[in-house]
Design an enzyme around this catalytic site. Structure first.
Site, PDB file in Angstrom:
ATOM      1  N   ILE A  77       0.822  -1.215   0.000  1.00 46.37           N
ATOM      2  CA  ILE A  77       0.000   0.000   0.000  1.00 46.37           C
ATOM      3  C   ILE A  77       0.852   1.261   0.000  1.00 46.37           C
ATOM      4  O   ILE A  77       0.319   2.363  -0.050  1.00 46.37           O
ATOM      5  CB  ILE A  77      -0.950   0.016   1.218  1.00 46.37           C
ATOM      6  CG1 ILE A  77      -0.155  -0.094   2.521  1.00 46.37           C
ATOM      7  CG2 ILE A  77      -1.982  -1.077   1.103  1.00 46.37           C
ATOM      8  CD1 ILE A  77      -1.017   0.027   3.772  1.00 46.37           C
ATOM      9  N   GLY A  78       2.152   1.089   0.027  1.00 44.17           N
ATOM     10  CA  GLY A  78       3.017   2.260  -0.008  1.00 44.17           C
ATOM     11  C   GLY A  78       4.469   1.865   0.004  1.00 44.17           C
ATOM     12  O   GLY A  78       4.828   0.717   0.269  1.00 44.17           O
TER      13      GLY A  78
ATOM     14  N   GLY B 101       7.516   4.138   1.400  1.00 46.48           N
ATOM     15  CA  GLY B 101       8.021   5.411   1.892  1.00 46.48           C
ATOM     16  C   GLY B 101       9.480   5.328   2.260  1.00 46.48           C
ATOM     17  O   GLY B 101      10.206   4.423   1.854  1.00 46.48           O
ATOM     18  N   GLY B 102       9.878   6.307   3.060  1.00 50.28           N
ATOM     19  CA  GLY B 102      11.272   6.354   3.463  1.00 50.28           C
ATOM     20  C   GLY B 102      11.693   5.156   4.279  1.00 50.28           C
ATOM     21  O   GLY B 102      12.852   4.770   4.291  1.00 50.28           O
TER      22      GLY B 102
ATOM     23  N   LYS C  53       5.339  -2.580   8.151  1.00 46.62           N
ATOM     24  CA  LYS C  53       6.431  -1.788   7.586  1.00 46.62           C
ATOM     25  C   LYS C  53       7.725  -2.575   7.673  1.00 46.62           C
ATOM     26  O   LYS C  53       8.024  -3.205   8.692  1.00 46.62           O
ATOM     27  CB  LYS C  53       6.570  -0.451   8.314  1.00 46.62           C
ATOM     28  CG  LYS C  53       5.352   0.437   8.144  1.00 46.62           C
ATOM     29  CD  LYS C  53       5.600   1.855   8.620  1.00 46.62           C
ATOM     30  CE  LYS C  53       4.385   2.737   8.338  1.00 46.62           C
ATOM     31  NZ  LYS C  53       4.626   4.146   8.676  1.00 46.62           N
TER      32      LYS C  53
ATOM     33  N   ASP D 161      11.966  12.967  12.635  1.00 44.89           N
ATOM     34  CA  ASP D 161      11.479  13.223  11.275  1.00 44.89           C
ATOM     35  C   ASP D 161      10.024  13.680  11.306  1.00 44.89           C
ATOM     36  O   ASP D 161       9.182  13.168  10.566  1.00 44.89           O
ATOM     37  CB  ASP D 161      11.638  11.956  10.425  1.00 44.89           C
ATOM     38  CG  ASP D 161      11.499  12.229   8.929  1.00 44.89           C
ATOM     39  OD1 ASP D 161      11.676  13.390   8.514  1.00 44.89           O
ATOM     40  OD2 ASP D 161      11.201  11.278   8.178  1.00 44.89           O
TER      41      ASP D 161
END
Length: 614
Positions: A21-22, A24-25, A44, A137
């Site tokens: 679904i993604g 990212g960093g 993740k 972050d």
């Protein structure tokens, strides 16, 4: 299905792992469902290229345990973590409401909504800080909405898991992640503290209130780093005059370059924001917003104007001591602010770089003084000039002929330093006791034979005599030169001798002199041009090569000028030594000019942004 996703499914047998679904960093993000609890989750993965590092895996376990211990409404909960070899997974709450960045870009925020987001973030940060976890972050894309509209901080500890205590940048100088919210101490590679997260939160709130960032978008990551590390942000009252001044003052204090001048805790920053909000918009301003602030009694009390024992000062805040309310500010603003500039996006993500491609910011981003490189360049330049004046080695001399066996232009070249000749006339050569039928004469310039001419010997007394034409035209080359005489028998040399000559014609009137002047002018112009563009932060690639090459060409021109003006005949060692020293000086000058150019480029970005705002 990729092999990586297969490994993830195998590592999580209690979950129904869905699709990606993604990305990212932090790496790949997959959807999932806990089979027994029927609870949706987000999975993740730490990028495998980093997770195969034993130190990264140790930090993963430590940080995952800390994150799992944080139980706060504004922090996304970590349900589970898996560490199997280079597979490091975090199982977290699935947040379907999108990010603050998405809502800001699509719908915008009015001032009260932006403040509610900031207060919720401050509450979540305070909970994490009390567990010894810094976020590192904080930015709109790392704040997500749960189903009920609650704002939750995500990606806690990811930066520390991968980079330890260091801020990572690529060796090309690009920041890993989004540098627009980076604190000055992060940009400098210094020690971080809760004030670091306060700075990022203040930056985000500044953006949500005004539509712009405290610093203009830089041309590259280094520009952004430099501005955050050394420049002062534009006051929020200038970027967004409608924001109440007491709130703007708190935000600007959160953006102080020195972390000791900021708020020491996220809670104190939240309270400092909430108090003027209640003063300006009334005690009930937070209720209609629809973004709850929970799990932070002191912040909520300050936002509602109620009395609560302050955990930051140790004294109760009394509503009777609130500052006077400026007329017209009781009504909460409803104008929505949207981004007035493109939302910052990471130029480099962790998932896209290798372990050896990144390094701590302090090893790559060094805002050093250009003075040392320029001093080195000056010293090396002087060395190049000294080598040109003194020379290295001597031109080749000697050969097969003995004293008394040869004369050139009436002189024995074996017994004198140089023979003077007139290049406009044939050069008389006499040889005694050496067999041969032809005399050949050439000039030897840096080991290269030029203009070999020959003439037959005429027998006579006291030996063989020949009138050899001048090897080159006197307008091509004149001055002090090495000549090479060959005595030939047919095509076979029977004797060879190298000696020095001095022409009666000056070297200033030759094509070599003209070429030297032209080379000097062009090389000097290119040196100046490359230094100028490098100092302005442009043409870094071409300048880094062009400046050393131009400096080397200038050194060759200096060697030629010394030859023409002072009569010091060059050697190949002299030319190479001078060119090498000058090229090294050019490299040093390139480094110094690029250091100036880096600062110039960053300041130019800010000036351009300021002009655009006028």
């Amino acid at each position: 299905m990729t092999s990586n996703e297969e490994r993830i499914r195998a590592a999580l047998p209690g979950y129904d792992v869905g699709q990606q679904i993604g990305k990212g960093g932090c790496g790949v993000v997959l959807s999932g469902m806990h089979l027994r609890l029927q609870r949706p989750v987000a999975i993740k993965q730490i990028p495998p290229q980093f997770a195969d590092d034993a130190a990264v895996r140790r930090r993963f376990v430590t940080e995952a345990q800390l994150m799992a211990a944080i139980d706060h409404p504004h922090v996304v909960p970590v349900y589970d973590y898996i560490e199997q070899g280079d597979l490091c997974l975090l199982v977290m709450e699935y947040l379907p409401g999108g990010t603050v960045a998405d809502r800001f870009a699509n719908d915008g925020f009015d001032a009260t909504s932006a403040m509610a987001v900031a207060l919720a973030c401050a509450a979540g940060l305070e909970a994490a800080h009390r567990h010894g976890v810094l976020h590192r972050d904080v930015k709109p894309s790392n704040l997500m909405f749960a189903r009920g509209g609650t704002v939750k901080l995500t990606d806690f500890g990811i930066a520390k898991i991968v980079g330890g205590d260091d801020t990572l940048v690529t060796r090309a100088g690009e920041v890993v992640g989004t540098p627009s919210y980076i604190a000055p101490e992060q940009a400098r590679g210094q020690q971080l503290s809760p004030a670091t997260d306060v700075y990022a939160l203040a930056t985000m709130l500044y953006q949500l209130l005004s539509g712009v960032l405290p610093f203009p978008p830089g041309e590259d990551s280094m520009a952004t780093l430099f501005m955050h590390a050394f420049e002062q942000p534009t006051p929020l009252t200038e970027a967004a005059p409608a924001v109440p001044e007491p709130i703007a003052e708190v935000v600007m204090r959160g953006l102080a370059t020195d972390p000791t001048e900021r708020f020491g805790t996220a809670e104190s920053f939240g309270v400092a924001l909430a108090e003027p909000a209640a003063d300006c918009w009334g005690a009930n301003w937070l209720a209609p917003v629809g973004i709850p602030v929970i799990g932070a009694d002191t912040i909520v009390a300050a936002a509602t104007g109620t009395s609560h024992p302050s955990k930051t000062t140790g004294t109760p805040r009394q509503t009777t001591t609130m500052r006077a309310v400026p007329p017209g500010l009781h009504t909460a603003p409803t104008r929505r602010v949207r981004p007035a500039q493109p939302m910052p996006r990471p130029r480099v993500e962790l998932a896209d770089v290798g372990r050896n491609d990144v390094a701590p910011v302090q090893k790559v981003v060094k805002f050093r003084s250009p003075r040392v490189p320029f001093v080195i360049a000056a010293v090396l330049g002087l060395i190049a000039i000294a080598l040109a004046l003194v020379g290295l080695g001597s031109p080749p001399r000697g050969g097969d002929l003995q004293p008394g066996t040869v004369t050139v232009a009436g002189l024995d070249p074996t017994t004198v330093d140089r023979v003077e000749v007139d290049m406009t006339k044939p050069i008389p050569v006499t040889v005694t006791g050496v067999p041969g039928d032809t005399a050949a004469l050439a000039l030897d310039v840096l080991g290269t034979s030029l203009g070999r001419h020959q003439a037959p010997f005429i027998p006579g007394a006291p030996g063989l005599t020949a009138e050899v034409p001048s090897p080159v035209n006197p307008y091509v080359l004149a001055g002090n030169v090495t000549a090479e005489l060959r005595v030939l028998s047919g095509e076979t040399p029977t004797a060879t001798y190298r000696f020095g000559i001095r022409t009666t014609q000056p070297g200033l009137t030759t094509a070599v002199a003209v070429a030297t002047v032209v080379l000097t002018l062009f090389a000097a112009a290119y040196v100046e041009s490359y230094i100028r563009v490098l100092r302005r932060g442009r043409s870094r690639f071409s300048g880094s090569f062009g400046l050393p090459l131009s400096a080397a060409a200038l050194a060759v021109a200096v060697v030629a000028a010394v030859w023409i003006l002072l009569g010091r005949e060059p050697t190949m060692a002299t030319v190479i030594g001078c060119a090498a020293a000058a090229a090294a000086a050019g490299i040093a000058a390139t480094i110094g000019a690029m250091r100036i150019g880096r600062k110039y480029r960053y300041r130019r970005s800010r000036r351009a942004w300021e002009r655009a705002r006028r």
